[in-house]
Design an enzyme around this catalytic site. Sequence first.
Site, PDB file in Angstrom:
ATOM      1  N   HIS A  49     -19.906 -27.034  -4.412  1.00 52.04           N
ATOM      2  CA  HIS A  49     -21.184 -26.478  -3.985  1.00 52.04           C
ATOM      3  C   HIS A  49     -22.346 -26.954  -4.856  1.00 52.04           C
ATOM      4  O   HIS A  49     -23.410 -27.295  -4.376  1.00 52.04           O
ATOM      5  CB  HIS A  49     -21.060 -24.952  -4.030  1.00 52.04           C
ATOM      6  CG  HIS A  49     -22.194 -24.247  -3.406  1.00 52.04           C
ATOM      7  ND1 HIS A  49     -22.220 -23.951  -2.068  1.00 52.04           N
ATOM      8  CD2 HIS A  49     -23.363 -23.795  -3.918  1.00 52.04           C
ATOM      9  CE1 HIS A  49     -23.353 -23.339  -1.787  1.00 52.04           C
ATOM     10  NE2 HIS A  49     -24.062 -23.228  -2.892  1.00 52.04           N
ATOM     11  N   HIS A  95     -24.023 -20.075   4.533  1.00 49.01           N
ATOM     12  CA  HIS A  95     -23.378 -18.940   3.872  1.00 49.01           C
ATOM     13  C   HIS A  95     -22.138 -18.571   4.679  1.00 49.01           C
ATOM     14  O   HIS A  95     -21.991 -17.453   5.140  1.00 49.01           O
ATOM     15  CB  HIS A  95     -24.359 -17.760   3.743  1.00 49.01           C
ATOM     16  CG  HIS A  95     -24.361 -17.174   2.376  1.00 49.01           C
ATOM     17  ND1 HIS A  95     -24.607 -15.860   2.112  1.00 49.01           N
ATOM     18  CD2 HIS A  95     -24.127 -17.745   1.170  1.00 49.01           C
ATOM     19  CE1 HIS A  95     -24.538 -15.651   0.810  1.00 49.01           C
ATOM     20  NE2 HIS A  95     -24.244 -16.761   0.224  1.00 49.01           N
TER      21      HIS A  95
END
Lengths: 740, 222, 81, 81
Positions: A49, A95
Amino acid sequence: MIRNDIEITPELIAEHGLKPDEYQRILDLIGREPTLTELGIFSAMWNEHCSYKSSKKWLRTLPTTGERVICGPGENAGVVDIGDGQAVIFKMESHNHPSYIEPHQGAATGVGGILRDVFTMGARPIAALNALRFGEPDHPRTRHVVSGVVAGVGGYGNSFGVPTVGGEVNFDPSYNGNCLVNAFAAGLADADKIFYSEAKGVGLPIVYLGSKTGRDGIHGATMASAEFDQDTEEKRPTVQIGDPFSEKLLLEACLELMASGAVIAIQDMGAAGLTCSAVEMGAKGNLGVDLNLDAVPCREEGMTAYEMMLSESQERMLMVLDPALEEEAKAIFLKWDLDFAIVGTTTDDLRFRVHQHGDVMADLPIKELGDEAPEYDRPWEAAPKPAALDPSSLPAPNDIGKALEKMLALPDMCSRRWVWEQYDHLIQGNTSVGPGGDAAVVRVDGTEKKGLAFTVDVTPRYCAADPFEGGKQAVAECWRNLSAVGAEPLAVTDNLNFGNPEKPDIMGQFVGCIKGIGEACRELDFPVVSGNVSLYNETNGKGILPTPAIGAVGLLPDVTARATIAFKAGNEAIVVLGETKGHLGQSIYHRDLADGRDDASAPPPVDLALERRHGDFVREEIRARRVTAVHDVSDGGLLVAIAEMAMAGNMGAELTAKTDLALHAWAFGEDQGRYVLTAPAAEADALIARAQKAGIPAERVGTTGTHELTLDGGTPISVAGLKAAHEGWLPTYMAAAPEL
Amino acid sequence: MKSAVIVFPGSNRERDMLNALEMISGTRPAAVWHADSELPDVDLVVVPGGFSYGDYLRTGAIAARAHIMPAVAKAAERGVRVLGVCNGFQILCETGLLPGVLMRNADLKFVCREVMLETANADTDFTRKYAQGQVWRCPVAHGEGNYFADEATIERLEGEGRVGLRYAKGDNPNGSINDIAGILNERGNVFGMMPHPENMIEELNGCTDGRALFESVLEAVA
Amino acid sequence: MKARIKVTLKNGVLDPQGKAIQHALGALGFDGVEGVRQGKFIEVELAETDKAKAEAALDEMCRQLLANTVIENYAIELDEK
Amino acid sequence: MKARIKVTLKNGVLDPQGKAIQHALGALGFDGVEGVRQGKFIEVELAETDKAKAEAALDEMCRQLLANTVIENYAIELDEK
Ligand SMILES: Nc1ncnc2c1ncn2[C@@H]1O[C@H](COP(=O)(O)OP(=O)(O)O)[C@@H](O)[C@H]1O
Ligand SMILES: [Mg+2]
């Protein structure tokens, strides 16, 4: 209490998502065993990430510059010049995993995160969009996820006060165990008042702003803490809760603070909050950072350094402050009832030091934390180019009207009204075109007529069949949607959602899509100014459909000259721009009406030169106010596009298919680069002549009027009936098991 | 017309309201911070929409106890016109300036869409520019607009012509009793409504039906 | 001192949430749910150590903020120390 | 049979509502409010007369609908008959 001097076992390393060779890299870098806090910091900085270790190599191939680009990838969001000293600032972010675990809060905090990215740069958010992918409707969890995600997206944006003006929704079994929630936000700022994250100046105070830190979202830590934390009676939930109210205060306080001149650098705390933000600010500015955790405002007692460094509590920021303005800055935050604490200093020794209770909990080389992160050239394997589908292999429907009605009521094709009516799309008073059209149009606040257009698009089934063409298509569709409202396409952001990159076929999808996106963006002068990568989206070893969502922004000099999709008046000519070849491979018709779920044939090819020509032409026609309605042709093909215009205008049309193609191929083929336009009947010939002069195939296919669609003199299809089917599916589906 | 718009932490349609009032009255309203305790000398006080204090606990509950609210109540007592829109309506109910309460929408969902409103009483300072029974377009955007009061209160409201606006038949977005969209206080100078006329005032909005509401007040205070 | 406050809707007051919950329970296959009312449960941690004083303060809090006494009842429960 | 269900946020889960209430109480002049957590209080009226069965059903209701067990705890209390 998690101790900092715990023994670093292979299990602990694995729990932190670090591979043995990555751990070796850490040992080589610092020349000793890391403390637990340091291990946590590395795991945060070196995970996919933050480090983009699997994707970086390929992201570099994207075009990121352009005449209007003020700031491309590398900051919280991209910045694009829109003239008059103004800039639009935008980005999209995923998300996905949090939204599957707790749909409402996961989606809400996703929206909160992207809004923060935008206002961290000094922009007031003016529009939000969301690209959502859910499992198949029959999957037992889908309804729950849909309901929670939509409530979460709406709940956050509505309360924060940004209009949510667009997005997309798909259902596919590949998302059964892994929904996608991609949130886009755009904001507006003066082009010379953009704020960046690069720290400047030695010995300056680093200030913590916003909400307090709790033990939210400490991922790697959950397992570790379960082990070290025998006497906790309940397993700590790692779910982050969104607090849009605090975020709204944070927005107002930040904008006030920025106007005061006190901000030297600013960075929001997103994933691995304090760690990532502090390291990035220091490393970008070639400075070291000393953090004093004793000063960090905490919500819970006894938080360890490890926990504070990895907490993902929301609604927080970090900034480097001009010390001369400290009192003024503090007063602003107190006025807004937010925490303001000096938690560190910039240094000149390029170390990242974390102190707590008089101990040094971490002492690491700051540049290397980012620069020396592993980077992989993962093996990839391109799937063979699929063959085109033989259209005659598909049966014709018994009744084209019934087929159309069925199509318009499919989960992937039905009206999304149920979703967007839960979003405040009017707040701020600037919405010119809200959800339900091609692109949303929002007037630039404070100007009379200037406008911005927004869209997000991707067709995952095309990307699965041919990643390269699918990547191109996603960009082209954005371009088309912007052009269809009369906007000049400016730039894009991307949100690349894929499965496990360690598998060569998945990596092949990723590479193929990026190449396609890159090519399309280059050809269309449509630079990528920001983006986000989300990998490992899979359940039980099965990846999601490759889903590189593209978000795009366009500019309108005059919002009163924008187009909408609705038929406006009777007796207007319906003109199709672009060639209809009846491409049914990967079409909705094939997949959902002709049993083609396993179709492996080629998606419709995208000709970028032609896209540009057609888009430019349509935009000019709209700006010259020569057309009354415009809609691009996408999922479902021509007849679906026309039916959508009819439903939006509550008006029918008489249509003629002048074609050698089978009727269903003409009606439902998904050839790219097409638009449907309407113009007063008397002006139709001139419109067609202009198009042909520009080298664009154009053909009149009918006339608006009545309350029915009639195709080639066949049985009239009631527009109201189509609308009932189209509007009905989603509310009916969701009503079957109500949620709170 | 001199007007003031109250701003609470979490208000988010105050800018829409400030702009609308300026556009229609020609004068920029004063924005009054919740922590102040005095109002400027104005003809109209507006409590705008939004999520004051996040609408936590109950909608409007915390805002109703803000510093500025006693001054608003006093102004209302003096006969100053007070308009509450959406969250503003909820706040006025919580302060007791208007009776009743706004509960969660019957389907528990936030709803943002255009509805048709019916002017149930055109003889008020807030609706005079509409015709009695006129049906007009206006957006709503709320999660808790389901108006409720006990039977006696409803009877009084209805009997005294204090229901100014109703959702047109079949277009009630929230389950509100008697389709009530907006009500007046006894004296007729305090009006609360859930829909957003401030988002329906210029060509950009596709329709300007909301203007007449502000023009009514403008005329009333002239 | 810890206090627990229950805020419940008065009889006769419309309860859309309760109604929706009841409906949803029915849809989930739970039979025989004859009524549902939803209220709030608020836990307050007070510095005050005197029970009577704490009680008085909590009562004031409920009146002034925590409950809308036009439509809601409240009940206060204090931890015995 | 009547049941009362308390749904409360798990420890450590952020409670924006509680935070706002605490803050508002402070602004109203209540000192010494050290923490506020807001939960739900749900009253359910059941046709079931067997206590064990009622309890089991309520537990299922909480799991499936009334509580979000990812972030919330619940406690069931049944009227003694
Ligand atoms: N797919 C992509 N294409 C272009 N830029 C990307 C992409 N993914 C990430 N970026 C850029 O890399 C930077 C880091 O991204 P990210 O970590 O997601 O940002 P943030 O820290 O603001 O959450 C950002 O500037 C982002 O715009
Ligand atoms: Mg960021």
